[in-house]
Design a protein around this motif. Structure first.
Motif: not given
Length: 186
Positions: A120-124, A146-152, A157-165, A179-186
């Motif tokens: 529902t978007g609650v997590a976001r 591996l959770i949810a076949d990678g969907r989690l 990633e859709a929230w702006g995170y990128e895998q770093i290691a 995963m990492m992302r800037p705290l604020r995304i423009a």
């Protein structure tokens, strides 16, 4: 679909006020995914990690409510200058990337949403509420790819995170995608 327009958020900095609620939601959600028989997810192990995170300066939890009903939570801790967070990363990350000051990186330790509110978007909403008042430059998290076949991981990633290691922080834990992302995304 569950209506999320009436969400209210409670910010908490003392785990004693919400420990049992966080434990109960952990058991409900992880139990719903059949994970409670794995030692890493056992309530006692989760409570140990919760106590460790909450004992650090700057720990904060945000709990979302629909009326009186708690629907989910997130909690995070800034990485201190002597953090072990970056140990065991594969590949190893450059020294200047992992240098911490206590105000550079926020570690999102946990985010869980109860079944009726998933999708529902609650997590976001919880995630953004937690980050909104923070002063750090970036936010990191560990997710089991591996959770949810990678969907989690794809959600992050859709929230702006990128895998770093990758990292296995505990002998009984899964190997996580770091995963990492800037705290604020423009």
């Amino acid at each position: 679909m569950t209506d999320t327009s009436g969400l209210a958020f409670r910010h908490v900095t003392d785990v004693r006020d919400v420990r049992q609620l966080l434990l109960d939601i952990h058991v409900e959600v992880r139990g719903g995914f059949g994970m409670m028989d794995r030692p890493f997810y056992a309530v006692e192990r989760f409570d140990e990690r919760l106590s460790s995170y909450a004992s650090r300066p700057g720990w904060e939890s945000v709990i979302a409510y629909q009326g009186e009903e708690p629907v989910g939570y997130a909690f995070a801790t800034p990485l201190g200058s002597h953090t072990a967070w970056w140990e065991g990363m594969a590949p190893s990350l450059p020294d200047d990337y992992v240098e911490e000051t206590g105000t550079r990186t926020l570690a999102l330790n946990e985010i869980l949403v109860r079944a009726s509110w998933r999708g529902t978007g609650v997590a976001r909403h919880i995630h953004e509420e937690l980050l909104a008042g923070r002063k750090e430059q970036r936010v990191t998290l560990l997710v089991n790819p591996l959770i949810a076949d990678g969907r989690l991981q794809a959600v992050y990633e859709a929230w702006g995170y990128e895998q770093i290691a990758t990292q296995q922080p505990f002998p009984d834990s899964p190997v996580f995608a770091a995963m990492m992302r800037p705290l604020r995304i423009a």
